[in-house]
Design an enzyme around this catalytic site. Sequence first.
Site, PDB file in Angstrom:
ATOM      1  CG  PHE A 244      19.257  -1.982 -14.598  1.00 12.45           C
ATOM      2  CD1 PHE A 244      20.570  -2.276 -14.924  1.00 12.45           C
ATOM      3  CD2 PHE A 244      18.869  -0.661 -14.489  1.00 12.45           C
ATOM      4  CE1 PHE A 244      21.478  -1.253 -15.139  1.00 12.45           C
ATOM      5  CE2 PHE A 244      19.772   0.366 -14.699  1.00 12.45           C
ATOM      6  CZ  PHE A 244      21.077   0.066 -15.027  1.00 12.45           C
TER       7      PHE A 244
ATOM      8  CG  HIS B  67      -7.907   0.849   9.355  1.00 14.78           C
ATOM      9  ND1 HIS B  67      -9.174   0.735   9.846  1.00 14.78           N
ATOM     10  CD2 HIS B  67      -7.372   1.936   9.952  1.00 14.78           C
ATOM     11  CE1 HIS B  67      -9.400   1.706  10.716  1.00 14.78           C
ATOM     12  NE2 HIS B  67      -8.316   2.449  10.793  1.00 14.78           N
TER      13      HIS B  67
ATOM     14  N   GLY C 197       3.135  -2.984  -0.355  1.00 18.46           N
ATOM     15  CA  GLY C 197       3.456  -4.018   0.623  1.00 18.46           C
ATOM     16  C   GLY C 197       2.556  -4.033   1.849  1.00 18.46           C
TER      17      GLY C 197
ATOM     18  CB  SER D 144      -0.642  -7.421   5.031  1.00 19.28           C
ATOM     19  OG  SER D 144      -0.187  -6.881   6.239  1.00 19.28           O
TER      20      SER D 144
ATOM     21  CB  CYS E  54     -10.929  -3.690   9.263  1.00 16.42           C
ATOM     22  SG  CYS E  54      -9.485  -2.699   9.654  1.00 16.42           S
TER      23      CYS E  54
ATOM     24  CB  CYS F 149      24.375  19.874   8.153  1.00 18.98           C
ATOM     25  SG  CYS F 149      22.997  18.815   7.657  1.00 18.98           S
TER      26      CYS F 149
ATOM     27  CG  HIS G  22      -1.224  -0.022   9.307  1.00 15.82           C
ATOM     28  ND1 HIS G  22      -1.987  -0.407   8.231  1.00 15.82           N
ATOM     29  CD2 HIS G  22      -0.095  -0.781   9.256  1.00 15.82           C
ATOM     30  CE1 HIS G  22      -1.352  -1.356   7.554  1.00 15.82           C
ATOM     31  NE2 HIS G  22      -0.192  -1.597   8.143  1.00 15.82           N
TER      32      HIS G  22
END
Lengths: 341, 334
Positions: free
Chosen positions: B309, B163, B158, B160, B39, B195, B165
């Site tokens: 959809f 570890h 998603g 890759s 790693c 707001c 991060h």
Amino acid sequence: MPELRKDPILGRWVIIATERSRRPDEYVIKTVLPPKESLCPFCEGHEGHTPAEIYALRSRSSQPNGPGWEVRVVPSISPFLRIEGELERRGIGLYDAMNGIGAHEIVIETSQHIANMADLPESQIAKVISCYIERIKDLEKDIRFKYVLVFKNYGWSAGAGRIRHARSQLIATPVNPKRVKEELVGARQYYEYHERCVFCDIIRQELETKQRLVLDIDGFIAITPFASRFPFEVWILPKKHSCDFVSLESNRLLDLGRIIKKILLKLKKGLDDPPYNYIIHTSPFRRPKLGYWKTIDYDYHWHIEIIPRLTRVAGFEWGTGFYICPLPPEEAASFLREVEV
Amino acid sequence: MSELRREPIVGRWVIVDTEHPSKPAEFEYEPSIFKEGVCPFCYGNESMTPPEIEAIRHPDTSPNSSGWQVRVVANKFPALQIEGDLVRSGIGVYDMSTGVGAHEVVIETPYHHKDISELQQSEIENFITMYCRRAQDLSKDKRFKYILIFKNYGAAAGASLEHAHAQIIALPMVPKNVQEELKGAQGYFEFRERCIFCDIIRQEMSDNSRLVAENDGFVSFCPFVSRFPFEIWIVPKRHNSFFCKIGYSDVVSLAAILKDNIARIKKLFPNVSYNFLIHSSPINGLDSEYEWYHWHIEFIPRLTRVAGFEWGSGFYAVSTPPEASAQFLREVVL
């Protein structure tokens, strides 16, 4: 240097990561296949395992909900939206809500146990398309609905269920979906400025440069869009301007079936049978009294978007609407052109 | 009967299954599993990454060696490149620009196997402080208009590398979803002079049904119009447009609520992958331009597969209503 490209219709920016681009054969998709089904409710002879049919293309001698059909439309057994009831729009403090009224139908594309539409004859795909059109026409009569979305999930990671039998879905919604509305607004703005259809302009440019052209046959073109969000994203568009998919002439069904089949086969052969989604983007119901989409006949252009599911959409994409496409569409187009089908 | 709900800021409609809400045990998600191997984010492998940009490290250690707590490096495979001018051009109907931007990686901990919920309070404060420092530093580059801080944890989200991060991307334009949110918030402010996020916080705190956790500085809840089951928003109680302007006491509160919420999610869904991202105001404009915007964190556990959809229509269907999600999360015993 990576490139930032702007979608001419939506104004969405996409990062085309030219330098980290992988070769097409480096996209490995390992779909975890769930256990196989025992009995397929969509096969001929098992009609009793689905809700009663809404519509079917079947032989004269056959009975509804019995064998002898070619394409069959049934309600979804786990519908997102229900057909019965009133909308009852209401406010809850600063929030808005309404009842989940709509229609959710399944179009069973073949009586045989075939999983991928790519493996159906083009004449069968043409019949499926004719069923889409019949169903949309029928749903248009219900004034509670504004839009019908026709889409398909093929393969587990594209969101399909466990049953590997080719089918598409139809959802009628009481509001115009956001993505569709953005496209309609973008197309209208372009028209107001240029007095031309943005899609027709795109078609002209793609036919001229040919860089992103995959197929140009029988009055339809298939391209990998300039600002593709995903690798091998393909759009199919009719060359002749038309805002409404439903108005497709019956003598052109076979031509559309042919180009869909060719593209799906190219994806299947070239990318080792990837999961994919496709979706038809067409105009909302144009009821005269609404009058909002005055120029829609001229400014919008129906089309089909096909997206093989090769990459995972990560936090960046969800959160920003800013996509990173790891493969330039020019390379995707050149790869797909070369796949023989 | 399911319900259609309209998101008050950007106007997105979502279908919420209020009739047969899915329970946590019903989700079949892809678990994130450690595959081990070498790693580049672990101690001793500092030379495997591009040189560090900044780090929080022991005073006796030198850059690019072990002894750090948080380490920031350039992304080895950047989506955008830092060098060069922003050149916009057009080809016929299309517009494009050179891909100028920054793409950094914040290695949040030296421990390979620890997720945020397993870190000490002070360790989380450290990496949040680092997010702020990097955002402030990148804001000085006038070519950039927006800084996005986000995290992909687990392969299904998603990531890759396994570890822990986060990533920071500085962009030369404001991304579409943020622009829509800004526009929605501005429209609301012009109409009501309040707001919209502050109003949402008030309504959520008085209603309680979607509340997950609360402390001095922050409140977290499952939004009324969640796009995904168990989606959580973490919002500062005090109005503030810019994430990088949070003070130390807010860093402490944020670290606590982040740890708490991720621990709750992981108790319900062991080894789940998730994304979170920080939505803040654009940079290098007039700060007063964005006084009606309110920075926040959107947290999404990856429990479902997004199908045709959703991406084709921008219309999401959620199988667990946020009220039920929030209740499951509140009932978790930590």
